[in-house]
Write an enzyme that holds these catalytic residues in place. Structure first.
Site, short mmCIF file in Angstrom:
data_model
loop_
_atom_site.label_atom_id
_atom_site.label_comp_id
_atom_site.label_asym_id
_atom_site.label_seq_id
_atom_site.Cartn_x
_atom_site.Cartn_y
_atom_site.Cartn_z
N LYS A 81 0.81 -1.23 0.00
CA LYS A 81 0.00 0.00 0.00
C LYS A 81 0.84 1.28 0.00
O LYS A 81 0.45 2.28 0.56
CB LYS A 81 -0.97 0.04 1.20
CG LYS A 81 -1.74 -1.23 1.49
CD LYS A 81 -2.32 -1.89 0.29
CE LYS A 81 -3.39 -1.09 -0.41
NZ LYS A 81 -3.80 -1.75 -1.67
N HIS B 239 7.88 -7.10 -2.01
CA HIS B 239 7.63 -6.52 -0.68
C HIS B 239 8.65 -7.04 0.34
O HIS B 239 8.53 -6.74 1.52
CB HIS B 239 6.24 -6.93 -0.17
CG HIS B 239 5.09 -6.30 -0.90
ND1 HIS B 239 5.08 -4.98 -1.31
CD2 HIS B 239 3.89 -6.82 -1.27
CE1 HIS B 239 3.91 -4.73 -1.91
NE2 HIS B 239 3.18 -5.82 -1.90
N SER C 73 -5.17 2.84 3.98
CA SER C 73 -5.32 2.23 2.66
C SER C 73 -5.40 0.71 2.80
O SER C 73 -6.22 0.04 2.17
CB SER C 73 -4.13 2.63 1.79
OG SER C 73 -4.12 1.90 0.60
#
Length: 295
Positions: free
Chosen positions: A46, A101, A131
């Site tokens: 995010k 990530h 988010s």
């Protein structure tokens, strides 16, 4: 019962999404062969991941800029840890672009010789959290916390995909000297996309004409991406997680300071205290509000 276990898999101290995770690849990530001209986008979830995939696709592929080839940005800049079953990375032509990530300590060893490039995008964690809250409440597979209060606890404890936000950004920053890495702030990209694109081109050694830069900036604007099936990631999510609970876009707002619409004064104060403690002496700047410049 810990509802997170349904979709989270802890591997080497880090939370992955279990459905898409390729343990075979991950066991051997250390030995994953890096080419000198590889480019990695690294983010905590995010924080502008999909946006970065679109920007890089536009910078590197004229056919993406001119829309002469119908390929999603998510396929042009695939996830390292979530795509390998569909893609033979070894057969991809150079320069290969990747998204990931993962934390600094799980990346392929070959990245440490500083030839391949890493772009790390970071975003203020209050907006990341809000988010994230919307995202996991959109897809039934996640069995999400149903209030921001409950999710904030989960987020701060790192019981989410990506683990603890503080550890992620600090880990990458504190080990930056091992890598050829460029840090980009989401909020700065938002405020001045053109300058950010030029900064990226310079770091990547990609010399684009003014016309090409204009096309990148135009097609990477949030409004244009939101309705662009090649950029908005919705097909990929549909394939991975099935239909959403509610209508609306995966790319929801992409704004700065949306946390103010979600967090109470008390939650915000609690968050600030933790942020101050975790990030004291941390040199990267943060922007918390759309009207402020770097504090």
């Amino acid at each position: 019962e810990d509802h997170n276990n349904i979709y989270l898999l802890k591997f080497k101290g880090f939370y992955f999404h279990c459905a898409a995770f390729d343990t075979g690849l991950s066991e051997n990530l250390d030995d994953f062969e890096i080419r000198d001209d590889d480019v990695f986008v690294v983010t905590y979830p995010k924080s502008g991941t999909i946006w970065a995939q679109q920007i890089l696709s536009l910078i590197y592929f004229e056919e993406h800029r001119k829309r002469t080839e119908n390929l999603e940005a998510a396929h042009r800049v695939p996830f390292l840890e979530y795509s390998s079953r569909d893609i033979d990375f070894g057969k991809r032509p150079s320069p290969r672009l990747f998204t990931t990530h993962i934390p600094y300590y799980l990346v392929p060893r070959g990245l440490k010789d500083k030839k391949a490039k890493i772009i790390y995008i970071y975003r203020n964690p209050k907006d990341v959290m809000c988010s994230y809250f919307h995202y996991i409440n959109t897809y039934p597979v996640f069995k999400a916390a149903d209030t921001i209060e409950a999710f904030m606890k989960q987020f701060l404890e790192g019981k989410v995909l990506g683990s603890v936000w503080f550890d992620h950004v600090r880990g990458w920053y504190e080990h930056r000297n091992y890598f050829n890495i460029q840090f980009m702030m989401y909020e700065e990209m938002k405020k001045d996309l053109r300058s950010s694109v030029l900064k990226l081109c310079k770091f990547l050694g990609e010399d684009l004409s003014e016309e090409a830069v204009n096309a990148v900036v135009r097609q990477a604007s949030f409004e244009n991406m939101k309705d662009d099936p090649l950029a908005n990631f919705e097909n990929t999510l549909y394939r991975g997680f099935g239909p959403k609970l509610q209508e609306g876009h995966f790319l929801r707002k992409g704004t700065i300071g949306d946390w103010k619409n979600h967090m109470t004064v008390q939650q915000n104060e609690r968050f600030d205290k933790i942020f101050q403690k975790q990030m004291k002496d941390f040199p990267l700047q943060f922007i918390w509000d759309v009207n402020e410049t770097q504090n």
